[in-house]
Design a protein around this motif. Structure first.
Motif, mmCIF file in Angstrom:
data_model
loop_
_atom_site.group_PDB
_atom_site.id
_atom_site.type_symbol
_atom_site.label_atom_id
_atom_site.label_comp_id
_atom_site.label_asym_id
_atom_site.label_seq_id
_atom_site.Cartn_x
_atom_site.Cartn_y
_atom_site.Cartn_z
ATOM 1 N N SER A 427 -5.205 15.678 20.855
ATOM 2 C CA SER A 427 -4.036 14.991 20.282
ATOM 3 C C SER A 427 -4.101 15.190 18.764
ATOM 4 C CB SER A 427 -4.058 13.502 20.639
ATOM 5 O OG SER A 427 -3.960 13.322 22.026
ATOM 6 N N TRP A 428 -3.652 16.381 18.357
ATOM 7 C CA TRP A 428 -3.889 16.810 16.981
ATOM 8 C C TRP A 428 -3.120 15.989 15.954
ATOM 9 C CZ3 TRP A 428 -8.183 18.918 17.450
ATOM 10 C CH2 TRP A 428 -8.475 19.798 18.502
ATOM 11 N N LYS A 429 -1.994 15.410 16.351
ATOM 12 C CA LYS A 429 -1.249 14.561 15.414
ATOM 13 C C LYS A 429 -2.101 13.369 14.986
ATOM 14 C CE LYS A 429 2.848 11.657 14.877
ATOM 15 N NZ LYS A 429 2.049 10.519 14.343
ATOM 16 N N TYR A 430 -2.737 12.726 15.968
ATOM 17 C CA TYR A 430 -3.536 11.543 15.637
ATOM 18 C C TYR A 430 -4.844 11.938 14.963
ATOM 19 C CZ TYR A 430 -0.119 9.170 18.501
ATOM 20 O OH TYR A 430 1.059 8.690 19.001
ATOM 21 N N VAL A 431 -5.373 13.100 15.282
ATOM 22 C CA VAL A 431 -6.539 13.599 14.545
ATOM 23 C C VAL A 431 -6.161 13.762 13.076
ATOM 24 C CG1 VAL A 431 -8.151 15.523 14.256
ATOM 25 C CG2 VAL A 431 -7.532 14.767 16.566
ATOM 26 N N THR A 432 -4.991 14.345 12.840
ATOM 27 C CA THR A 432 -4.497 14.523 11.464
ATOM 28 C C THR A 432 -4.339 13.183 10.757
ATOM 29 O OG1 THR A 432 -3.294 16.518 12.107
ATOM 30 C CG2 THR A 432 -2.634 15.466 10.057
ATOM 31 N N ASP A 433 -3.628 12.257 11.400
ATOM 32 C CA ASP A 433 -3.345 10.953 10.777
ATOM 33 C C ASP A 433 -4.621 10.200 10.436
ATOM 34 O OD1 ASP A 433 -0.680 11.499 11.090
ATOM 35 O OD2 ASP A 433 -0.390 10.174 12.830
ATOM 36 N N TYR A 434 -5.550 10.146 11.390
ATOM 37 C CA TYR A 434 -6.738 9.315 11.182
ATOM 38 C C TYR A 434 -7.776 9.990 10.291
ATOM 39 C CZ TYR A 434 -4.720 6.116 14.575
ATOM 40 O OH TYR A 434 -3.890 5.223 15.204
ATOM 41 N N CYS A 435 -7.802 11.320 10.298
ATOM 42 C CA CYS A 435 -8.674 12.018 9.332
ATOM 43 C C CYS A 435 -8.182 11.770 7.907
ATOM 44 C CB CYS A 435 -8.700 13.520 9.625
ATOM 45 S SG CYS A 435 -9.805 13.977 10.971
ATOM 46 N N GLU A 436 -6.863 11.759 7.727
ATOM 47 C CA GLU A 436 -6.318 11.501 6.388
ATOM 48 C C GLU A 436 -6.604 10.063 5.946
ATOM 49 O OE1 GLU A 436 -2.208 12.659 6.555
ATOM 50 O OE2 GLU A 436 -2.668 14.750 6.027
ATOM 51 N N LYS A 437 -6.485 9.120 6.880
ATOM 52 C CA LYS A 437 -6.786 7.723 6.539
ATOM 53 C C LYS A 437 -8.257 7.570 6.142
ATOM 54 C CE LYS A 437 -3.246 5.549 9.458
ATOM 55 N NZ LYS A 437 -2.405 5.143 8.317
ATOM 56 N N LEU A 438 -9.138 8.241 6.887
ATOM 57 C CA LEU A 438 -10.566 8.161 6.574
ATOM 58 C C LEU A 438 -10.870 8.863 5.250
ATOM 59 C CD1 LEU A 438 -13.334 7.197 7.452
ATOM 60 C CD2 LEU A 438 -13.575 9.274 8.842
ATOM 61 N N ALA A 439 -10.199 9.985 5.001
ATOM 62 C CA ALA A 439 -10.385 10.693 3.727
ATOM 63 C C ALA A 439 -9.935 9.819 2.560
ATOM 64 C CB ALA A 439 -9.615 12.004 3.745
ATOM 65 N N ASP A 440 -8.791 9.136 2.734
ATOM 66 C CA ASP A 440 -8.308 8.217 1.693
ATOM 67 C C ASP A 440 -9.323 7.096 1.443
ATOM 68 O OD1 ASP A 440 -5.984 9.669 1.456
ATOM 69 O OD2 ASP A 440 -4.778 8.317 2.711
ATOM 70 N N TYR A 441 -9.913 6.592 2.525
ATOM 71 C CA TYR A 441 -10.923 5.531 2.415
ATOM 72 C C TYR A 441 -12.126 6.024 1.600
ATOM 73 C CZ TYR A 441 -14.950 2.742 3.957
ATOM 74 O OH TYR A 441 -16.102 1.997 3.993
ATOM 75 N N PHE A 442 -12.639 7.229 1.926
ATOM 76 C CA PHE A 442 -13.784 7.774 1.198
ATOM 77 C C PHE A 442 -13.425 8.060 -0.260
ATOM 78 C CE2 PHE A 442 -15.623 9.220 5.422
ATOM 79 C CZ PHE A 442 -16.719 8.367 5.369
ATOM 80 N N ASN A 443 -12.225 8.560 -0.459
ATOM 81 C CA ASN A 443 -11.775 8.853 -1.821
ATOM 82 C C ASN A 443 -11.725 7.579 -2.662
ATOM 83 O OD1 ASN A 443 -10.766 10.939 -3.659
ATOM 84 N ND2 ASN A 443 -8.832 9.814 -3.584
ATOM 85 N N HIS A 444 -11.223 6.493 -2.032
ATOM 86 C CA HIS A 444 -11.130 5.200 -2.741
ATOM 87 C C HIS A 444 -12.513 4.682 -3.123
ATOM 88 C CE1 HIS A 444 -9.458 1.298 -3.832
ATOM 89 N NE2 HIS A 444 -10.422 0.723 -3.099
ATOM 90 N N HIS A 445 -13.499 4.981 -2.266
ATOM 91 C CA HIS A 445 -14.867 4.514 -2.544
ATOM 92 C C HIS A 445 -15.704 5.576 -3.274
ATOM 93 C CE1 HIS A 445 -13.671 1.546 0.508
ATOM 94 N NE2 HIS A 445 -14.638 0.780 0.008
#
Length: 467
Positions: A427-445
């Motif tokens: 389910s590549w759409k959700y892989v995309t969405d959640y990888c971006e959310k996790l990347a944003d989280y790491f970027n913020h920290h």
């Protein structure tokens, strides 16, 4: 063993010889009787072999096991392929071992009659006339209690597979598929087409969309040398459009959908036209063409209201809600979602869970956390109860967002649970969405290395959607 062309040539040659000598005409008649006996014998020989092979395979018996103490394995193989004419005693031994009689004589008229009944049953399945499907199934079940013809039995097995897919009875479909695996190598060209086509439908129901598409491709290759009627071609286009849509391959999905819509309209099959309008609405929504999406969905809603099709209305309201939400019209979106929820039956657990999730999202957008939490709690409970695992992850992630709890638990949920799950399901759409959310989280920290890795992973997943 002579082919049909050779037989005709031999008869023509002998006839010309005897007609040129009228006094020997009786010899020609005798020749013809003997010749027909040979031909009928060959046909019976092939049919006996085919039956032995079919029932052996269906019972899961190897050639070695069946031949043991009766004949050699190579000789059994020759019998099964119609290359040897066994004695009645040998056939009887083989039949006793298989627990079948093979007494039935294959009447050509009977075979044609039953074949036509099978085709009629399949047509009713294709146009989804459920009442007729059930009536014809009852009659065929009774008729097939006394049929031994391997070709008819295999066709019936295939159509039973299609029937249980239509009924969404996946356990029964899986049981039949195991039997079909056994006889797959003996399928003729037409039955092999249906095998791959129905396999595509089966994988689609399992949400294995990549496997479904591969099966459709094999079926399409086989169909190029077949004469399919308009109804079957339009249905095939529609199914391919669906699976391309599920894989977010919008251009390919639209291409097949437009072809299917033209053919369905040509046949006045407006129920299927409504389905296509929904699909085109979804596809246009995915490419951000909201106006065109709304037009297609409202066309579908007109059909749904004219048929009083509650489930179809629920689908249309659901997607009109998605379009409104994307346009920032949360109040309008909530109205559509709640209208859709009212049209759903209690059995539609996954659709109910999905709609509740979308309602929770809109309340979160409207900064109404109490309403969002209420719907979240209700949705997560139903997702767990009905084992709708993908939405269990969606609800848990949304719960962190509503509470603004972007902590180590949130990180672990995305990295260790949700993303691997959706990768496995492709389910590549959700892989995309959640990888971006996790990347944003790491970027913020300020974890830039991890952020870079998950941005790259999101980009790789997005490429798979496009391809």
């Amino acid at each position: 063993m002579l082919g049909n062309t050779s037989r005709k040539r031999a008869i023509k040659h002998q006839k010309s010889m005897y007609i040129s000598q009228p006094q020997n005409y009786s010899l020609f008649c005798e020749f013809l009787v003997n010749y027909n006996q040979i031909v009928l014998g060959e046909r019976e020989q092939r049919m006996i072999g085919a039956k032995i092979r079919y029932f052996r395979q269906m019972k899961g018996i190897t050639q070695e096991q069946l031949a043991s103490g009766i004949c050699s394995i190579p000789y059994l193989s020759k019998i099964e392929h119609g290359l040897a004419q066994p004695s009645e005693e040998l056939v009887e031994h083989l039949c006793n071992e298989l627990g079948v009689s093979l007494d039935q004589v294959d009447d050509e008229d009977k075979i044609t009659e039953v074949t036509n009944k099978l085709q009629e049953w399949y047509k009713e399945m294709r146009i989804r006339d459920f009442e007729q499907v059930e009536k014809k199934k009852l009659l065929l079940d009774q008729e097939f209690q006394s049929i031994e013809n391997p070709s008819l039995l295999t066709t019936y097995l295939l159509y039973q597979f299609r029937y249980h897919i239509l009924k969404q009875e996946l356990d029964k479909s899986n049981t039949l598929l195991e039997q079909l695996y056994v006889v797959q190598e003996s399928l003729n060209h037409q039955l092999e087409f249906y095998y791959h086509y129905f396999l595509g439908l089966y994988y689609y129901q399992l949400k294995k969309f990549a496997e479904s598409l591969e099966a459709y491709k094999k079926a399409e290759k086989l169909s190029k040398t077949m004469s399919l009627d308009i109804g079957e071609i339009s249905e095939f286009y529609y199914q391919k459009a669906l699976v391309h849509g599920r894989l977010y391959q919008v251009a390919l999905s639209n291409n097949h959908a437009v072809k299917a819509l033209a053919l369905f309209n040509q046949e006045y099959n407006f129920k299927r036209s409504a389905d296509i309008e929904v699909l085109l609405g979804i596809n246009n929504f995915r490419i951000l063409n909201y106006e065109e999406a709304t037009n297609h969905l409202k066309n579908a809603l007109k059909y749904a209201e004219s048929f009083n099709a509650k489930f179809l209305k629920s689908i249309v309201f659901h997607n009109l809600g998605l379009v409104s939400a994307a346009m920032g019209l949360s109040i309008e979106a909530l109205d559509y979602y709640k209208s859709g929820l009212q049209c759903l039956s209690e059995n539609s657990s996954e659709d109910i869970v999905q709609t509740i999730y979308l309602i929770a999202i809109e309340y979160n957008k409207l900064d109404k956390p109490d309403e969002a939490k209420k719907w979240l709690s209700q949705g997560l409970e139903q997702a767990l109860e009905n084992e709708v695992i993908n939405y269990v992850y969606h609800f848990k992630i949304l719960d962190h967002q509503v509470k603004q709890a972007f902590n180590s638990e949130y990180e672990s949920l995305l990295k260790d649970e949700a993303i691997p799950y959706f990768q496995e399901k492709q389910s590549w759409k959700y892989v995309t969405d959640y990888c971006e959310k996790l990347a944003d989280y790491f970027n913020h920290h300020s974890h830039y290395k991890n952020a870079s890795y998950f941005y790259r992973l999101a980009n790789d997943a997005r490429k798979k959607i496009i391809n």
